[in-house]
Design a protein around this motif. Structure first.
Motif, short mmCIF file in Angstrom:
data_model
loop_
_atom_site.label_atom_id
_atom_site.label_comp_id
_atom_site.label_asym_id
_atom_site.label_seq_id
_atom_site.Cartn_x
_atom_site.Cartn_y
_atom_site.Cartn_z
N ALA A 262 -10.28 -32.03 -11.18
CA ALA A 262 -10.63 -30.94 -12.10
C ALA A 262 -10.90 -29.62 -11.39
CB ALA A 262 -11.85 -31.34 -12.93
N SER A 263 -10.78 -29.61 -10.06
CA SER A 263 -11.03 -28.37 -9.31
C SER A 263 -9.96 -27.33 -9.59
CB SER A 263 -11.08 -28.67 -7.80
OG SER A 263 -12.14 -29.55 -7.50
N PRO A 264 -10.29 -26.05 -9.55
CA PRO A 264 -9.31 -24.99 -9.82
C PRO A 264 -8.28 -24.88 -8.71
CG PRO A 264 -11.38 -24.04 -9.08
CD PRO A 264 -11.64 -25.50 -9.30
N SER A 265 -7.30 -24.01 -8.91
CA SER A 265 -6.23 -23.84 -7.92
C SER A 265 -6.78 -23.41 -6.57
CB SER A 265 -5.22 -22.79 -8.42
OG SER A 265 -4.66 -23.18 -9.65
N ALA A 266 -6.22 -23.96 -5.51
CA ALA A 266 -6.72 -23.71 -4.16
C ALA A 266 -6.35 -22.30 -3.68
CB ALA A 266 -6.15 -24.74 -3.20
N THR A 267 -7.26 -21.71 -2.92
CA THR A 267 -6.99 -20.38 -2.37
C THR A 267 -5.83 -20.40 -1.38
OG1 THR A 267 -8.73 -20.81 -0.72
CG2 THR A 267 -9.35 -19.57 -2.67
N VAL A 268 -5.57 -21.56 -0.77
CA VAL A 268 -4.49 -21.65 0.20
C VAL A 268 -3.13 -21.51 -0.47
CG1 VAL A 268 -4.13 -24.16 0.09
CG2 VAL A 268 -3.74 -22.95 2.25
N THR A 269 -3.06 -21.64 -1.81
CA THR A 269 -1.78 -21.45 -2.49
C THR A 269 -1.25 -20.02 -2.29
OG1 THR A 269 -2.89 -20.86 -4.57
CG2 THR A 269 -2.30 -23.18 -4.26
N PHE A 270 -2.17 -19.07 -2.15
CA PHE A 270 -1.76 -17.68 -1.88
C PHE A 270 -1.11 -17.58 -0.51
CE2 PHE A 270 -2.96 -13.76 0.37
CZ PHE A 270 -2.20 -12.85 -0.33
N VAL A 271 -1.75 -18.20 0.49
CA VAL A 271 -1.22 -18.15 1.86
C VAL A 271 0.15 -18.82 1.93
CG1 VAL A 271 -1.63 -18.82 4.26
CG2 VAL A 271 -3.56 -18.13 2.79
N MET A 272 0.28 -19.98 1.30
CA MET A 272 1.55 -20.71 1.34
C MET A 272 2.64 -19.96 0.58
SD MET A 272 0.18 -24.64 0.96
CE MET A 272 1.77 -25.36 1.36
N ALA A 273 2.28 -19.33 -0.53
CA ALA A 273 3.27 -18.55 -1.28
C ALA A 273 3.77 -17.38 -0.45
CB ALA A 273 2.66 -18.05 -2.58
N ARG A 274 2.88 -16.76 0.30
CA ARG A 274 3.27 -15.63 1.13
C ARG A 274 4.14 -16.06 2.31
NH1 ARG A 274 -1.68 -12.44 3.47
NH2 ARG A 274 -1.86 -14.43 4.57
N GLU A 275 3.82 -17.21 2.91
CA GLU A 275 4.54 -17.67 4.08
C GLU A 275 5.89 -18.29 3.73
OE1 GLU A 275 2.28 -20.23 6.56
OE2 GLU A 275 0.75 -18.74 7.01
N MET A 276 6.04 -18.78 2.49
CA MET A 276 7.26 -19.50 2.14
C MET A 276 8.04 -18.80 1.02
SD MET A 276 6.40 -23.51 2.56
CE MET A 276 8.16 -23.79 2.59
#
Length: 313
Positions: A262-276
């Motif tokens: 139930a946790s919200p979207s991870a902050t690392v999704t921003f980093v991964m979106a930028r890198e990929m």
């Protein structure tokens, strides 16, 4: 009342982080190094201390772990299906998929498990989180890769997968499991040092989440962001809860896993979106929206579990 007294203080601290950034107490330049401090030092220390002092046979639940992983996988597949039905562009589709299924275990899930369930609950949640993080990161890389398919992406994917093998949260969880399984004693000086370092993880992580919120980004990408939020905060935990109940797990057995789902979207999704070559602006919008709405959805899920436990008891 216990749910309210746990959830409300957590999101008050998140709100304080947002106000502190708005008032200039937390400048934007402070966020990247502070996030690295929490991600690479404080949270791994907290996880290692929690797991290494536990008893694996007492806290490891194979059925709960496998069902949690199954629920996460189903959320990725569902988000992939929605992105195709909505005919999203490649970069947006990859980011939508990972935002809808990649949960914020370190900054939200584990602190909530600690405040709500205590040390024993943190140990159980940390063990599950180690495996969930591996699955989330691998699937996020896979879908970002296959949706965007940028030139030279194969080598980039290999680089990111190699980085995953050195993920500090995954490593701390696995190391803690080894120490607990083989009953390896931790020197008291090292133990106390790690406890001091890990003690700052929950409040610092919540402050950083609040400081990173973007209301403007939420407005700009409201419709697709809310689609990802719906899957992340409602559909994913619902799938997990149905699986837990279907196999007869009790609330004590599945609640740590449900909190992670139930946790919200991870902050690392921003980093991964930028890198990929994903859509980092959309990632920020989804992170902000899911974090804000999770205050309500967390309360609803925990109250539902409370009612289920009362009915079963």
């Amino acid at each position: 009342m216990g749910i309210i007294t746990t959830i409300v203080p957590i999101f008050i601290v998140v709100a304080i982080g947002w106000l502190a950034r708005r008032r200039g107490f937390i400048p934007m330049e402070f966020l990247p190094p502070a996030n690295r401090l929490v991600y690479y030092l404080a949270i791994p220390a907290m996880i290692f201390c929690a797991i290494s002092k536990g008893t694996i046979r007492q806290h490891f639940n194979t059925a709960g772990l496998l069902l949690t992983l199954a629920a996460v996988t189903s959320a990725y597949l569902m988000a992939w299906g929605v992105s195709h039905l909505d005919r999203m562009a490649g970069a947006r589709a990859g980011t939508f998929i990972q935002s809808a299924a990649h949960g914020n275990q370190g900054h939200i899930g584990l602190p909530l498990a600690f405040y709500l369930l205590g040390q024993s609950g943190l140990v159980k949640a940390s063990i599950i989180a180690g495996f969930v993080m591996i699955l989330q990161n691998v699937l996020s890389v896979w879908f970002l890769q296959t949706q965007a398919a940028p030139r030279g992406s194969r080598s980039g994917t290999i680089d990111i997968l190699l980085k995953l093998s050195g993920n500090p949260i995954i490593l701390s969880a696995m190391t803690g499991i080894l120490f607990a399984f083989f009953q390896i004693p931790v020197p008291i000086v090292l133990q106390r040092s790690l406890e001091m370092l890990g003690g700052m993880a929950p409040p610092m992580a919540l402050l950083l989440i609040g400081a990173s919120l973007s209301i403007r980004g939420m407005r700009r990408h409201f419709r697709p962001a809310m689609g990802a939020v719906l899957i992340k905060l409602v559909v994913l935990p619902a799938i997990g809860l149905l699986l837990y109940l279907k196999l007869g797990l009790t609330a004590d057995e599945f609640l740590p896993g449900l909190i992670l789902l139930a946790s919200p979207s991870a902050t690392v999704t921003f980093v991964m979106a930028r890198e990929m070559q994903g859509d980092p602006e959309f990632a920020v919008a989804t992170i902000s929206a899911s974090t804000l709405f999770s205050a309500a959805t967390f309360s609803l899920w925990l109250m539902l579990v409370h009612w289920i436990a009362l009915a079963a008891g």
